[in-house]
Structure formats: structure tokens, C-alpha cells
Scaffold this active site. Sequence first.
Site, PDB file in Angstrom:
ATOM      1  N   THR A 195      -5.608  36.496   9.358  1.00 37.93           N
ATOM      2  CA  THR A 195      -4.311  37.119   9.071  1.00 37.93           C
ATOM      3  C   THR A 195      -4.525  38.496   8.474  1.00 37.93           C
ATOM      4  O   THR A 195      -5.291  38.660   7.532  1.00 37.93           O
ATOM      5  CB  THR A 195      -3.502  36.237   8.098  1.00 37.93           C
ATOM      6  OG1 THR A 195      -3.258  34.986   8.726  1.00 37.93           O
ATOM      7  CG2 THR A 195      -2.171  36.881   7.741  1.00 37.93           C
ATOM      8  N   CYS A 238     -24.176  47.022  -6.571  1.00 36.28           N
ATOM      9  CA  CYS A 238     -24.229  45.728  -5.884  1.00 36.28           C
ATOM     10  C   CYS A 238     -25.341  44.808  -6.350  1.00 36.28           C
ATOM     11  O   CYS A 238     -25.553  43.758  -5.772  1.00 36.28           O
ATOM     12  CB  CYS A 238     -24.354  45.933  -4.393  1.00 36.28           C
ATOM     13  SG  CYS A 238     -22.900  46.718  -3.749  1.00 36.28           S
TER      14      CYS A 238
END
Lengths: 362, 387
Positions: free
Chosen positions: B243, B329
Site C-alpha cells: 500500500t 547506521c
Amino acid sequence: MIYFDHNATTPIDERVLQTMLPFLTHYYGNPSSLYKLARLSRSAIDTAREQVAQLVHARPEQVIFTSGGTEANNLALKGTQHNTKLLTSAFEHPSILESERTERVSINSQGYIDQLDLQVKLNQAFDLASFMLVNNETGVIQDIASLSSLVKGKGHLMHTDAVQAAGKIPVDFQALGVDLMSISSHKIYGPKGCGALIGALEHITKPLLTGGGQESGLRSGTENVAAIVGFGKAAELAYLELEKRQAHCLQLRLYLEQQLLELPGLCIFAPASQRIANTVQFGIEHCIGEMVLMQLDKKNIAVSSGSACASNEPAVSHVLSAMDIEKSIAQSAIRVSLGKDNTQQEIDTFVQILKHIIKQAR
Amino acid sequence: MNNPIYLDYAATTPVAPDVAKCMMQHLTTDGIFANPSSIQHCFGEQAEIAVENARSTMAKHLHCKAKELIFTSGATESNNLAIKGIAYSRRDQGNHIITVATEHKAVLDTCKRLEKEGFSVTYLKPDMKGLINIEQLNNAITETTLLVSIMQVNNETGVIQDIAAIAKLTSEKNILLHVDAAQSAGKIAINLSQLPIDLLSLSAHKFYGPKGIGCLFIRHRARIHLQPLIHGGGQEYSLRPGTLATHQIAGMAKAFELAHERLNNDSQHITSLRHAFLEKLGGLDGITLNGSSNSYLPNIINMSFENVSSDSLIIALRDQVALSSSSACNSGAIEASYVLRAMGIEGERLYSAIRFSFGRYTTAQEIQQAGEIICTEVRRLRLLAVQ
């Protein structure tokens, strides 16, 4: 405007929105950094992980955030590196059915997975099975605990797509006995773009996304902090308000069904099955579902013929075909999926307009 | 002081107020909240229009066609999709990928994964300034080379690679080029109608848009034929189903539009901050800039402080000035930067490197204050080291 398409997506809950907003403009730190602003993001994610875990009775460390249910399903299937076909059913979500090789257990006309067929198929070589907990079109609740014990009895891994179940029925990850489970935020009044894979994550050996090592290395990429926080809040509210929402939707649905059944040539699919409170799918003789949808749309009423994902597909729902519903009636299918903020008055308006459309069609 | 000074815009940026407003309009019942795939009703149609408008806005500023862009969950996913997508779909045509040792982990870890699966990867080593040269790239190309993946702006040093020259070479050699533009998009103009780049990744949260959304530019989608990472649902030409997150997509487009409206203003503002900051820190002895002095984005400064380890400085400063030693990260671990190491920077200079990155909302006053605090801390830590 009447919105009866909550299985496709839900509007965000105002309380969820208010929880998210500060994480866009004020607490915007990258959770992987070390300073205070970043630690605030990190701890907000930890809180959300607890909230999501609580909704489905899992442990926080069993929750991996993804970009949604589709990604969670893909991570479960592709990440477990199974070498054989996937054992599934014919009416799953496309994210499951589009796996490379599948063996599909048949569905009976009441929308349940055929356990005898499952037992036969379990004798073939598999290492992973996936069955959805609640079907998005019919709303039928599968007995996943039984299916799971059959699958696990053969030593296979078991995944369940609980996207349509979470927040609508009590979901107990432990009691279901599955290894992995997918859920999504935007079906429970949370933001789109967030979901979770839950469970025995040690089985995920091949992540879809690499680089950065976030989410225990299973889902790299800067965390979508605001959406995760929103998902957490939505999960918390869904947990706290579950009974209230269920009761409200059930009352509206029974009221709706009572009136629908008075209409000539109208039949409800899987009427006697265990269904979630908010969903009813029905067919109307001599009507084309798409046509009815268009007429309803003109009156600002949003319903669906089935899953929202592949809206360009021809008119017969793969779910209803799998249930062996006669094609002419399957083509007329309408799905109403209610939400916590719908009202009885909206049901009345809907029924009135629907009656008019059916009369005209004939 | 209560609010630390944020000098880590390369890790992420706050969402611009107008962007937050735009996102809110795509969430609630009174806004455009429906599923963009639910085109059977007007709610869904509105959401679909919002998504397509956003795509057109992105395309306009990148000078490409709207249908050449697909939405992803961010640059990490875009990089994964571009590299794995090419590798897996063209296995029969070759097995060699060329990248640079200073790329983002999303590229490097993906390449490492592919190496385990039988692909061969050349990691070009940049010079001390972080730049690679065209000859080096040319020499690395073999008959089995499928893809070259090079970032435009390095996230740790701000060094800008000569993408035009690289693209010229790869297009002459008929090899696909992927560019990770996560740090450059919205900060320098990218004209895809003039650069023969085949794939380009970008991420909204680096240009004052929301986290969790990015896009991948794919020129000639049908011919390039990427193998998707995710299946099911058919969204984004089946290259990226799921979606669509309307509010994120609309927010990214709004942020990109704003960034282009303010491109010159932002750049001038940041350049003047850079000068002020360097002037302030110029009062310290034993500092060295890491990176190129000719080809850089002004918002990132990578600097080493003699006799001060990165960890101790970051920890000493962390409640006053928010900054990093390298990419965000690495999940909380302070370790020496692999980027600087790949540039041949070693020893003391490597272990004392800090990245400062400024943004639209950094003020001249904050730069003065931060400069002051940093100078004080560096001097204090040096004294401690001597004692």
C-alpha cells in the site's frame, strides 16, 4: 461521505496523529546516532515495539518493523530461505500468492481451509506454510492454531498473515503456535508505510534489505520513526479499545445484515462462519459489482468489491473463486468493512441507496 | 543549555513545517486518507491523484518522466532494489559489479551479499581526497560488468564525484550506471535529461522530508527489467508492491519542491555557515580537513583533531552538540570510519575524525556557540591527554 472500506485502509486516529507529529519536526534524530536527540528516537521506537508486542501478545524483541504488511509477508517468505514450495491456500494476499512456487490447499464454500486437504498435502516435502488469520474479503477467521499444530507436527515453519486480524479480534501470538506473523499499521488507524514481522526471528537468515544493520540486521534502512511511533500508539489504542470497537462494529454489521437479507436475490458470503465483526461481503443476483460500486461512489459511499491491491483486475475475486462461489454471483460481490467511527445512520443511508441501485439495475 | 545544537544534518533532517502540514492533510478522515489503490471510490481516487501529483513534482525537479520514478521506503531500499534487481535479472549476461569502497553500507553490504551468491565486485579505492578517476573506472570494466554503482555525494566527507564524466563513460561502454543521490538530492540540482544515468536513488529524510520514503529513478523500465525485492499487490508496476503511503509520498514531493525553491538560498546560507565554522575552529592547532577542497558539498565538514579521539570528543559534546564520527547506521557503535580508511587515512587522523553537517535551520549563532564549545572541549581533552 460514507466510508465503508476499512479493510483497504483506515483514516488515522487523531490521537495517533498527535503522537506522531512531534517526531517529524521536533524529535527528528536518527535513532542510530548517539546523542540525546537520537536516543529520544531510539526509546520512542522501543516503546512502540512494546505496544505492538502487547497487541498480539508477543515479546518486544520478537517485533521487527517493516514498511508494511506486504514487506513483512515477503520478509517471512523470502527471508527464511526455504528450499521447497510454499504451502499456502488459494485465497491469500497477493504478497503470498506471488511467491515463486506454491502448493495451494483448497478452501471450502464457507471460507475455511480444508483441513483434510491440508493433511494430504502435508505429506509432500515442505518447509514453510503460510495461511492468513482473517480473510480480507469475507472476514472469515481461520482456526490458525489447529492449522499450525498440523504444520508444526510435520516439523515445518508456519507463518500467518494477521494484517486483517490485529486490532479486530484478540490475537495471541503464543496461542496461535505460529513461528512468524505479519501485521500492518494502516489497518488499525495508524499511518501507512509501517508494519511488523513478529516471531521467531532467528529463522530469518536472508533479509530483503541490507546495509546499515537496523532492526537487528533484519531490516536495514533509517527507521521511519514517526510512523513507528504512530503504529505503536495505534496498537496501544487497538489493544485498549478492542472490545468496544468489536461490539460497535458487530452491532452495526448485524443491523446491516438484517436489512440486506430482506433484499431479494441478495446473499451473504460465508454467512455461518466465524467472521470479524466489521466485515460483510455479499452478492446480488443480476447485478455487476463494479456497476454497483460506481453508483455508490456517485453518492459518496466507499465500499469495495474485494482487495484493494489489484484494483485493475477483472471483476471476479480470487477469494470467492477459491470458495467455489458461482461466477455470476461472485461478479456481483460487494464488501462492506466498517470502522470504529461509522454510525447506524450511515448504515440506513447506505441501505436506502443500495435498494435504489438494485431496483434500477433490474 | 537545554537544546543541543544539531550538527548532524547528514544523518537526518527535521521535517520542514510546510511538509508536516502537507502530511497531515493526507492522514485523517477529513483529508486524503484512502488507499490509493482503491480507485473504485472517490476517496481512493483522490489518494491516487495525490500520489501521481507527487510523482510529477519529483519528476519535474529531476528532469525525468513521472513514469520513470517508483516510490520505495527510502534510499536503502532503492539501493538494494537497483543493485540486486539488476544483478538477479541479468545473471545470464555477466556477474561483475563495480562500486567504490567509500559507498554507503546499503550499497556495500548489498554487494557483499551478492559476492556470497557468486557475483564478483570491484571496490574502487579513491584517492586521499575521496575522489576516483575515470581511468581507474575504465580499467575496472570487463566484459562481464553489469553495473557501476557510485554515490554522487559522500555522506561522511561531502566529496562530490564527477558523475557527468562517469555517466559519459558508462554510457559509451554500454554499462548500466546506478547513482546513490541520497546526500545530493535536494541540495544540488540533478538533471536526468542531460546525465545518462540509468538508476538513481534518493531519500526524503535528507532534504527535510519524512523518514521511510524515497524513490528510485529507472530509465527505460521495460528494457532495464529489474527483478523486484518484494512481490504482491501490483503497485509501482509490480516493482515495489505494498500500500502506497500517501502522506509520506506527498510529504517527500513537498519537501523536494521546497528544496528546489530554496536551492540557492540554502546553499548560500550553508556556505556562509561553513566559512564561519572553519574560521572559528581555525583557532585550534592540529586540525586537518578530510576530503576534497575542490569538489565538495558545503554542508558536510569532516575534520580530524590531533590528540583527541573521536569517541571522547563526541561523548564529551553529546548533550551540547549533536554530531557523529561517521555514518549513523552503525547502530550506536563508535568505530573508525571505513570511508576515511578507504581514502588511505590512517592512525591518529582516522581515529580523531568528526563529521559536522549543517542544514537549513542551523543559525549563525549556533555555529558560533558550537565552535566555541568544540574549541573548549578539544583544548580540555588535549590537556587531559598530556596529564
